[in-house]
Design a protein around this motif. Structure first.
Motif, PDB file in Angstrom:
ATOM      1  N   GLN A  29     -10.338   5.289   9.514  1.00 41.60           N
ATOM      2  CA  GLN A  29      -9.016   5.781   9.102  1.00 41.60           C
ATOM      3  C   GLN A  29      -8.005   5.767  10.248  1.00 41.60           C
ATOM      4  N   TRP A  30      -7.848   4.616  10.877  1.00 35.62           N
ATOM      5  CA  TRP A  30      -6.811   4.480  11.898  1.00 35.62           C
ATOM      6  C   TRP A  30      -5.465   4.164  11.239  1.00 35.62           C
ATOM      7  N   ARG A  31      -5.499   3.216  10.319  1.00 39.50           N
ATOM      8  CA  ARG A  31      -4.295   2.829   9.585  1.00 39.50           C
ATOM      9  C   ARG A  31      -4.582   2.972   8.097  1.00 39.50           C
ATOM     10  N   VAL A  32      -3.719   3.704   7.421  1.00 39.39           N
ATOM     11  CA  VAL A  32      -3.908   3.997   5.989  1.00 39.39           C
ATOM     12  C   VAL A  32      -2.744   3.399   5.220  1.00 39.39           C
ATOM     13  N   SER A  33      -3.046   2.874   4.037  1.00 37.30           N
ATOM     14  CA  SER A  33      -2.010   2.238   3.224  1.00 37.30           C
ATOM     15  C   SER A  33      -0.930   3.245   2.839  1.00 37.30           C
ATOM     16  N   ALA A  34       0.318   2.780   2.834  1.00 35.77           N
ATOM     17  CA  ALA A  34       1.469   3.626   2.495  1.00 35.77           C
ATOM     18  C   ALA A  34       1.924   3.312   1.073  1.00 35.77           C
ATOM     19  N   PHE A  43      -4.297   4.639  -6.974  1.00 36.69           N
ATOM     20  CA  PHE A  43      -5.737   4.817  -7.165  1.00 36.69           C
ATOM     21  C   PHE A  43      -6.540   3.966  -6.196  1.00 36.69           C
ATOM     22  N   GLU A  44      -5.871   3.164  -5.375  1.00 43.44           N
ATOM     23  CA  GLU A  44      -6.567   2.328  -4.409  1.00 43.44           C
ATOM     24  C   GLU A  44      -5.984   2.584  -3.012  1.00 43.44           C
ATOM     25  N   THR A  45      -6.847   3.014  -2.100  1.00 42.78           N
ATOM     26  CA  THR A  45      -6.429   3.329  -0.732  1.00 42.78           C
ATOM     27  C   THR A  45      -7.121   2.373   0.229  1.00 42.78           C
ATOM     28  N   ILE A  46      -6.353   1.838   1.165  1.00 40.11           N
ATOM     29  CA  ILE A  46      -6.874   0.902   2.157  1.00 40.11           C
ATOM     30  C   ILE A  46      -6.939   1.599   3.510  1.00 40.11           C
ATOM     31  N   TRP A  47      -8.108   1.517   4.140  1.00 38.61           N
ATOM     32  CA  TRP A  47      -8.305   2.057   5.487  1.00 38.61           C
ATOM     33  C   TRP A  47      -8.589   0.901   6.438  1.00 38.61           C
ATOM     34  N   THR A 143       2.865   1.444  16.964  1.00 38.15           N
ATOM     35  CA  THR A 143       2.951   0.199  16.187  1.00 38.15           C
ATOM     36  C   THR A 143       3.125   0.492  14.700  1.00 38.15           C
ATOM     37  N   ILE A 144       2.392   1.481  14.200  1.00 38.85           N
ATOM     38  CA  ILE A 144       2.494   1.837  12.778  1.00 38.85           C
ATOM     39  C   ILE A 144       3.896   2.337  12.447  1.00 38.85           C
ATOM     40  N   ILE A 145       4.430   3.196  13.300  1.00 37.46           N
ATOM     41  CA  ILE A 145       5.762   3.754  13.048  1.00 37.46           C
ATOM     42  C   ILE A 145       6.835   2.671  13.146  1.00 37.46           C
ATOM     43  N   SER A 146       6.694   1.779  14.117  1.00 31.24           N
ATOM     44  CA  SER A 146       7.670   0.688  14.271  1.00 31.24           C
ATOM     45  C   SER A 146       7.661  -0.243  13.069  1.00 31.24           C
ATOM     46  N   ASP A 147       6.467  -0.607  12.591  1.00 33.08           N
ATOM     47  CA  ASP A 147       6.374  -1.471  11.417  1.00 33.08           C
ATOM     48  C   ASP A 147       6.858  -0.776  10.154  1.00 33.08           C
ATOM     49  N   PHE A 148       6.669   0.541  10.090  1.00 34.98           N
ATOM     50  CA  PHE A 148       7.062   1.273   8.886  1.00 34.98           C
ATOM     51  C   PHE A 148       8.580   1.250   8.707  1.00 34.98           C
ATOM     52  N   TYR A 149       9.310   1.361   9.794  1.00 38.81           N
ATOM     53  CA  TYR A 149      10.776   1.376   9.706  1.00 38.81           C
ATOM     54  C   TYR A 149      11.392   0.006   9.954  1.00 38.81           C
ATOM     55  N   LYS A 158       2.883  -2.321   5.175  1.00 35.85           N
ATOM     56  CA  LYS A 158       3.203  -1.134   5.952  1.00 35.85           C
ATOM     57  C   LYS A 158       2.077  -0.114   5.836  1.00 35.85           C
ATOM     58  N   ARG A 159       1.836   0.593   6.915  1.00 36.76           N
ATOM     59  CA  ARG A 159       0.745   1.559   6.965  1.00 36.76           C
ATOM     60  C   ARG A 159       1.258   2.913   7.460  1.00 36.76           C
ATOM     61  N   GLU A 160       0.447   3.927   7.250  1.00 27.34           N
ATOM     62  CA  GLU A 160       0.740   5.273   7.734  1.00 27.34           C
ATOM     63  C   GLU A 160      -0.327   5.708   8.724  1.00 27.34           C
ATOM     64  N   LEU A 161      -0.036   6.786   9.454  1.00 25.30           N
ATOM     65  CA  LEU A 161      -0.985   7.305  10.431  1.00 25.30           C
ATOM     66  C   LEU A 161      -2.211   7.869   9.725  1.00 25.30           C
TER      67      LEU A 161
END
Length: 224
Positions: A29-34, A43-47, A143-149, A158-161
């Motif tokens: 669970q480093w990067r989680v689907s947003a 109903f589908e979560t990507i880790w 990296t996650i925050i930069s890609d998110f915005y 895009k992923r979340e923390l």
């Protein structure tokens, strides 16, 4: 008594940080689907982790697959692999060194001064491992925050923390705190030892002057 409690507290905090480092290294669970914009399939979560990626469906079924190639990973995850492995080794080594240097541990032909240097080594290793763990966690989070915005990145990519990042921050804080505790303990022991050595020297100097005065007065009375 206070020194022993301080060492035990440092060992416990360092042990928590070491276990947390091991857990973060293996967690996916480093990067989680947003779930944003058109990506509303809840109903589908990507880790995505350092070693594998998992797909969890409706909290019932989860499938994980190890990455086929390291080159397929993003640069931040590639570097995080090596850094987290190095942090795990350093934290374990620091924990072992701290146990060897504990005040309550007795070793054959070992002085308290040598144990002090061992404690200082453990503190430095704990601090170094905390910094090594903190670097990849902050790098991936940035990296996650930069890609998110970033509007150029597709919403599906895009992923979340993930939970592993939060646990990584806690583990890094525990390792650095343990290193600070052991270094402070060594500093306090050095100050106590220096004060303990200066006091007998002062008394010995006074006694030497008194002895010289006594000899001089005795010699004067003898000549008289």
């Amino acid at each position: 008594m206070v020194g022993g409690a301080l060492q035990i507290a440092g060992l416990l905090v360092g042990g928590i940080g070491m276990i947390g480092t091991f857990a973060v290294t293996g967690m996916p669970q480093w990067r989680v689907s947003a779930f944003i914009e058109n990506n509303i399939i809840v109903f589908e979560t990507i880790w995505e982790g350092l070693w594998m990626h998992c797909i969890r469906q409706a909290n019932i079924r989860m499938q994980c697959k190890v990455y086929d190639s390291v080159l397929a990973l993003s640069p931040d995850l590639q570097a995080s692999r090596g850094l987290m492995c190095a942090g795990s080794v350093l934290s374990f080594l620091a924990f072992v060194v701290a146990i060897i240097g504990m005040k309550c541990t007795r070793c054959v032909q070992s002085s308290w001064q040598a144990k002090g240097y061992i404690i200082l080594t453990a503190g430095l290793l704990f601090s170094l491992s905390g910094v090594v763990v903190l670097i990849p966690v902050c790098w991936v989070a940035n990296t996650i925050i930069s890609d998110f915005y970033n509007p150029a990145v597709n919403a599906a990519q895009k992923r979340e923390l993930g939970e592993a990042l939060y646990l990584g921050w806690v583990a890094a804080f525990c390792l650095i705190a343990a290193g600070a505790i052991f270094c402070c303990f060594y500093h306090c022991c050095e100050e106590t030892r220096s004060h303990g050595y200066s006091t007998p020297t002062h008394y010995s100097t006074d006694s030497q002057h008194l002895h010289e005065k006594t000899e001089s007065s005795y010699s004067k009375s003898q000549y008289v």
